[in-house]
Design an enzyme around this catalytic site. Sequence first.
Site, mmCIF file in Angstrom:
data_model
loop_
_atom_site.group_PDB
_atom_site.id
_atom_site.type_symbol
_atom_site.label_atom_id
_atom_site.label_comp_id
_atom_site.label_asym_id
_atom_site.label_seq_id
_atom_site.Cartn_x
_atom_site.Cartn_y
_atom_site.Cartn_z
ATOM 1 N N LYS A 1 -9.990 -9.141 1.967
ATOM 2 C CA LYS A 1 -8.647 -9.612 1.643
ATOM 3 C C LYS A 1 -7.531 -8.381 1.938
ATOM 4 O O LYS A 1 -7.422 -7.546 1.204
ATOM 5 C CB LYS A 1 -8.382 -9.827 0.246
ATOM 6 C CG LYS A 1 -7.147 -10.774 -0.190
ATOM 7 C CD LYS A 1 -7.402 -11.590 -1.659
ATOM 8 C CE LYS A 1 -6.130 -12.303 -1.979
ATOM 9 N NZ LYS A 1 -5.600 -12.896 -1.208
HETATM 10 C C1 PLP Z 1 -6.606 -16.873 3.168
HETATM 11 C C2 PLP Z 1 -6.866 -17.319 1.713
HETATM 12 N N1 PLP Z 1 -7.897 -17.935 1.630
HETATM 13 C C3 PLP Z 1 -8.569 -18.244 0.358
HETATM 14 C C4 PLP Z 1 -7.957 -18.043 -0.838
HETATM 15 C C5 PLP Z 1 -8.414 -18.200 -1.866
HETATM 16 O O1 PLP Z 1 -9.006 -17.127 -2.643
HETATM 17 P P1 PLP Z 1 -9.396 -17.000 -4.183
HETATM 18 O O2 PLP Z 1 -9.850 -18.508 -4.848
HETATM 19 O O3 PLP Z 1 -10.156 -16.175 -4.624
HETATM 20 O O4 PLP Z 1 -7.791 -16.927 -4.799
HETATM 21 C C6 PLP Z 1 -6.868 -17.053 -0.462
HETATM 22 C C7 PLP Z 1 -6.060 -16.448 -2.028
HETATM 23 O O5 PLP Z 1 -6.563 -15.533 -2.171
HETATM 24 C C8 PLP Z 1 -6.413 -16.583 0.585
HETATM 25 O O6 PLP Z 1 -5.184 -15.825 0.644
#
Ligand code: PLP
Length: 318
Positions: free
Chosen positions: A157
């Site tokens: 991330k």
């Molecule tokens: C590109 C992306 N995919 C998926 C997610 C979903 O991740 P999470 O459930 O950990 O928030 C997020 C959000 O954080 C994201 O930015």
Amino acid sequence: MEQVDLIWKNGEFVPWEQAQTHVLSHGLHYGTGVFEGIRCYETERGPAVFRHADHLARLEKSAELYYFELPYSAEEIRQATHELLVRNGLRSAYIRPLAYRGYGSLGLYAKDAPIDVIVAAFPWGAYLGEESKNGGIRAKVSSWRRISPGGSIPHAKASGSYLNSILAKTESHNAGYDEAILLDERGFVCEGSGENIFLVRDGEIVTPPHVASILDGINRKSVIQIARDLGYTVVERDVARAELYLAEEVFLTGTAAELVPVREIDDHPLGDGKPGEITAHVQAKFEDALYGRAEEYLEWLDFVEMPSGVDAASKVSS
Ligand SMILES: Cc1ncc(COP(=O)(O)O)c(C=O)c1O
């Protein structure tokens, strides 16, 4: 953005307006940052951060993938976050920890640029709108493919990766849709611009696997477990684009958006154009988990000890 009093930066609580960085910070120029999006919910037993340890573990892994040495441990960041919520009087909040390369060098081999760490927490409602959780949203398959594992790291991330999400989101918004769905470099379904994706096909729940360049979403993991506990079959497999249109139901999961039904993709209505039964069933249990109403998932909640009488509204200035 609703302002609150304090932001934690490099070990100190600083006033919101003073939480600034130098214009020559490395992260500002190259996107060298790793971050998390986390939520704290007001539950009957007090404020609780959802899957806090899992988010901080992912932050550490994202940092490692980009050769960052985090100057604070996950536990130090966790404690700082609790204190930040208390000092800002926030009983529910969106929480944004960020570690970025700061001021010191603009070279691409950036070991001389220090790692600055901040945690901000502030009120932020459902990302795709409160009504999206009931009524569902309209999505468009993006012309932009999700970053490929050959050129970047979909599993991290990382700040720079979000240029990709921003292109897709902007395109879908400009075309009049609520959200973008990105395909991976192979042309299989990957995820939303800030959410993971699930489909219901012949009564089974299907979601793209790790090799489809997804971010390993914490809510994705939670929903897979909840759906299995409810008795559904959940399959992680590649999904062809046309399956999006043929699905009985589709929904997205993410910290900012929460669990959002998709009622239409590329102008194809899904099912009867309303959020489906399986989506609603899983969503109800998921919300019980977030708000501490599901005993079996209480271990996902990191309760914050808030002195009684703390009232968020009195501390928030917009
Ligand atoms: C590109 C992306 N995919 C998926 C997610 C979903 O991740 P999470 O459930 O950990 O928030 C997020 C959000 O954080 C994201 O930015």
